[in-house]
Write a protein that holds these residues in place. Structure first.
Motif, mmCIF file in Angstrom:
data_model
loop_
_atom_site.group_PDB
_atom_site.id
_atom_site.type_symbol
_atom_site.label_atom_id
_atom_site.label_comp_id
_atom_site.label_asym_id
_atom_site.label_seq_id
_atom_site.Cartn_x
_atom_site.Cartn_y
_atom_site.Cartn_z
ATOM 1 N N THR B 68 39.168 32.077 38.589
ATOM 2 C CA THR B 68 40.193 33.029 38.160
ATOM 3 C C THR B 68 39.731 34.457 38.432
ATOM 4 O OG1 THR B 68 40.697 31.497 36.370
ATOM 5 C CG2 THR B 68 41.622 33.714 36.204
ATOM 6 N N LEU B 69 40.650 35.280 38.908
ATOM 7 C CA LEU B 69 40.324 36.679 39.197
ATOM 8 C C LEU B 69 40.657 37.521 37.976
ATOM 9 C CD1 LEU B 69 41.938 36.644 42.735
ATOM 10 C CD2 LEU B 69 39.472 36.725 42.240
ATOM 11 N N ASP B 70 39.643 38.131 37.367
ATOM 12 C CA ASP B 70 39.920 38.974 36.198
ATOM 13 C C ASP B 70 40.423 40.348 36.649
ATOM 14 O OD1 ASP B 70 37.705 40.420 37.027
ATOM 15 O OD2 ASP B 70 36.377 39.613 35.478
ATOM 16 N N ALA B 71 40.696 41.210 35.667
ATOM 17 C CA ALA B 71 41.310 42.509 35.989
ATOM 18 C C ALA B 71 40.422 43.322 36.925
ATOM 19 C CB ALA B 71 41.586 43.283 34.691
ATOM 20 N N GLN B 74 40.666 41.885 40.366
ATOM 21 C CA GLN B 74 41.957 42.222 40.992
ATOM 22 C C GLN B 74 41.978 43.670 41.466
ATOM 23 O OE1 GLN B 74 45.370 41.002 38.725
ATOM 24 N NE2 GLN B 74 44.505 38.979 38.280
ATOM 25 N N LEU B 77 40.067 43.827 44.635
ATOM 26 C CA LEU B 77 40.801 43.222 45.745
ATOM 27 C C LEU B 77 42.003 44.077 46.157
ATOM 28 C CD1 LEU B 77 40.612 39.459 44.740
ATOM 29 C CD2 LEU B 77 39.225 40.692 46.420
ATOM 30 N N ASP B 78 42.591 44.776 45.199
ATOM 31 C CA ASP B 78 43.661 45.715 45.562
ATOM 32 C C ASP B 78 43.119 46.752 46.543
ATOM 33 O OD1 ASP B 78 45.584 44.475 44.025
ATOM 34 O OD2 ASP B 78 45.271 45.770 42.277
ATOM 35 N N VAL B 118 40.485 34.445 46.438
ATOM 36 C CA VAL B 118 40.460 35.804 46.991
ATOM 37 C C VAL B 118 41.428 35.913 48.172
ATOM 38 C CG1 VAL B 118 39.020 37.445 48.272
ATOM 39 C CG2 VAL B 118 38.145 36.345 46.193
ATOM 40 N N TYR B 121 44.952 36.092 47.012
ATOM 41 C CA TYR B 121 45.277 37.383 46.407
ATOM 42 C C TYR B 121 45.495 38.441 47.483
ATOM 43 C CZ TYR B 121 45.333 41.223 43.110
ATOM 44 O OH TYR B 121 45.718 42.311 42.373
ATOM 45 N N SER B 124 48.732 38.009 49.020
ATOM 46 C CA SER B 124 49.812 38.469 48.126
ATOM 47 C C SER B 124 49.947 39.983 48.156
ATOM 48 C CB SER B 124 49.550 37.997 46.698
ATOM 49 O OG SER B 124 48.569 38.806 46.062
ATOM 50 N N ARG B 125 48.878 40.652 48.612
ATOM 51 C CA ARG B 125 48.917 42.108 48.710
ATOM 52 C C ARG B 125 49.220 42.560 50.143
ATOM 53 N NH1 ARG B 125 49.677 41.523 44.294
ATOM 54 N NH2 ARG B 125 48.727 42.480 42.447
#
Lengths: 446, 168
Positions: B68-71, B74, B77-78, B118, B121, B124-125
């Motif tokens: 799971t990617l925590d805040a 994320q 990764l943003d 990853v 995510y 998704s970006r």
């Protein structure tokens, strides 16, 4: 192994069940049964006078072969060697009558007598096994012939015969182990495949250390190895021919797929393995010659470490479909898996015994790792070891001894290969040329 | 990797960790950013691999057994996605890793799961899926070698490795 009751019997008679009709009836005694399941109470004492060299060319071989036979038997934990210095009788000729009283006097229960002859570059090894207290030969005398350089295998063959006649179980000395040899610091570890005799002799490297390699496994006939290599850039399953040390990918590399955790099916014609795609890992089967894959599991969780029952009808594997790793059994052709691991903690790397009666596994609980065995329905779980990190059991061909990887903790942590019997006794470090992991035990050599 | 390369990377890691502390603006995960010393440009150049590794942050960390990617992950990764979209000439491989507390094969699968998390995510970006390759090393490539949680948490990682070359 030896139960208390059978040990008492042992002191009176050492005989094969099959030889019973030839043994005079004795009150209160019966055939020797060394059950290798309940733990040895006391090793059985044996004597092995140095094998006689029939001619000068056999002198070294006779001494070496005697030493290896004795080491094989001692290494089981089931036998205790009576040193030659304690012997009263000496064996001066292979066919000379046995002075049983002299061997009884030093409490040798089994006596191994042999001779070695060198002839035209070949060795002839003859041996006989005697039950000292019943004053009987235990089985027939046997003769092995082979090339001089094969003397170790001939010694292992003699030891296998002795072991089988006394325990009723198959011997496991004429076998090899393929494993991963490791070098370098923990954060720059180099790995290469290597193969050796089960006792650490005759080490041969099968790959160089340029590519990471993992978890080799023997084919059912011991002539091929299946393993995971990163040489294509991705983890991928490779097949190697042991005799020629040639290798090829099991399947053409397509990119984007990681294949690992391979194992042969019992007929040697197929390989089961895990494939990770998009974060999901499932188990597939493909023929050793290639062809279409058959997908055996379809859950969105991690399914890996497949191993077949010896009759090929069932497959055991691990899955984290309920959260943590647990062990499941399913029909080989597909079908609903049944969870068999029932205790607390996590269970992985299940391996079906070649005898079919147990499944060995790695258990992780409360920060410790264990090697254990359970019945194929999950009952009678028994943990055999405990340490910082034990993993990856592999069965001796008789299904009574396991090897596994034990890794120590910390920055200097290093892996080594250990063996233990299924009663949890006789834990030993296996001789390797350096750090070693991921052992796979061969079948008995042909 | 060759032994020589890894050994030198280790020494550089130590040096960078010191400099990271001195700068105060870098997280633990940035300590490995020494690739900059290997000719990957200067961290002051926002289009360099060094900038990606050190300033954007090339890795995210995971809890035990989790993907799971925590805040924090994320957010990292943003930043990665933004950089990757602006620097489309780089090839991308996402490496998934595990700590040593697990069996070898499970950890390969777990690393694959982390790398995939990853990848998904980043997609998704807006990063094109075709630019993103994944690989798992399981527990085979630890960067920290003690047998304590302080090391384990650094090893439970997914590293976005960018290299100059065709991206897709």
């Amino acid at each position: 192994m030896l139960t208390r009751r059978s040990l008492i019997r042992t002191t009176a008679a050492l005989t094969l069940a099959s030889a019973l009709p030839l043994v005079p009836a004795r009150a209160q005694t019966g055939p020797l049964r060394l059950e290798i399941t309940e733990g040895v109470i006391e090793p059985l004492p044996f004597a092995i006078p140095s094998f006689i060299a029939r001619n000068g060319g056999a002198a070294d071989a006779a001494a070496d072969i005697t030493r290896v036979i004795a080491a094989d038997l001692r290494g089981t934990g089931l036998f205790r060697q009576i040193p030659e210095t304690a012997h009263i009788s000496s064996i001066t000729a292979f066919d000379a009558p046995i002075q049983y009283n002299d061997w009884q006097a030093i409490n040798a229960q089994a006596l191994i007598v042999g001779e070695v002859e060198e002839s035209g570059g070949r060795l002839i090894v003859r041996f006989r096994l005697f039950d000292v207290f019943s004053q009987q030969p235990l089985g027939e005398g046997l003769q092995f012939v082979g090339p001089r350089e094969g003397w170790r295998r001939m010694a292992h063959n003699v030891a296998d015969q002795v072991y089988e006649r006394i325990t009723g179980e198959g011997g496991y000395f004429d076998t090899r182990v393929v494993f991963v040899h490791e070098e370098g610091p923990k954060n720059a570890r180099l790995k290469r495949l290597a193969i050796m005799d089960y006792d650490g002799a005759n080490v041969q490297f099968l790959t160089d250390s340029r590519s990471l390699v993992l978890a080799p496994r023997f084919s059912p006939t011991g002539d091929r190895i299946i393993y995971t290599s990163y040489e294509s850039g991705q983890p991928q399953v490779y097949l190697m021919d042991v005799a020629t040390v040639t290798r090829r990918p099991l399947e053409a590399f397509t990119g984007g797929e990681m294949t690992f955790s391979p194992r042969f099916t019992p007929d040697g014609g197929s390989v089961v393995f895990s494939m990770a795609q998009g974060g999901n890992t499932d188990i597939f089967r493909v023929g050793v010659g290639g062809g279409a894959r058959t997908q055996l599991t379809t859950a969105p969780s991690i399914e890996t470490a497949p191993s077949f029952s010896p009759d090929g009808s069932q497959m055991v594997f691990e899955s984290d479909r309920t959260g943590g790793q647990q062990i499941y059994v399913m029909p080989a052709g597909g079908g609903e898996p049944q969870r068999i691991s029932r205790g607390t903690g996590r269970y992985g790397t299940p391996v079906w015994s070649p005898r079919g009666d147990y499944i060995a596994f790695t258990k992780q609980e409360a920060g410790r790792f264990h090697i254990g065995v359970m019945r194929t329905n999950g009952s009678e779980e028994r943990l055999l070891t405990a340490s910082f990190l034990d993993e990856g059991p592999t069965w001796a061909p008789n299904g009574r001894v396991l090897m596994f990887t034990r890794e120590t903790a910390g920055a200097d942590g290093a892996p080594a290969v250990y063996s233990v019997d299924i009663s949890g006794r006789n834990l030993q470090r296996v001789a390797t040329p350096g750090m070693a992991s991921d052992p796979s035990w061969s079948p008995r050599l042909p | 990797m060759t032994l020589r390369f890894r050994a030198s990377a280790l020494i550089l890691t130590a040096a960078l960790a010191l400099s990271a502390c001195a700068q105060g603006g870098l997280r633990d995960g940035d300590a490995v950013n020494l690739n900059a010393q290997g000719g990957l440009g200067a961290a002051s150049d926002p289009t360099s691999v060094a900038y990606f590794n050190q300033v954007v942050g090339d890795r995210v960390l995971f809890a035990v057994d989790q993907s799971t990617l925590d805040a924090q992950a994320q957010a990292t990764l943003d930043g990665q996605a933004q950089w990757l979209l602006s620097n489309s000439e780089y090839a991308i491989q996402i490496e998934g890793h595990a700590d040593e507390q697990g069996t070898r094969e499970y950890n390969i699968a777990l690393g694959a799961r982390r790398a995939s998390a990853v990848r998904d995510y980043l997609v998704s970006r807006g990063v094109p899926a075709g630019r993103l390759n994944t690989i798992s090393y399981g527990k085979e490539r630890p960067i920290e070698i003690c047998s304590e949680e302080s090391c384990y948490r650094q090893n439970r990682r997914a590293v976005t490795v960018v290299s100059f070359g065709p991206g897709a």
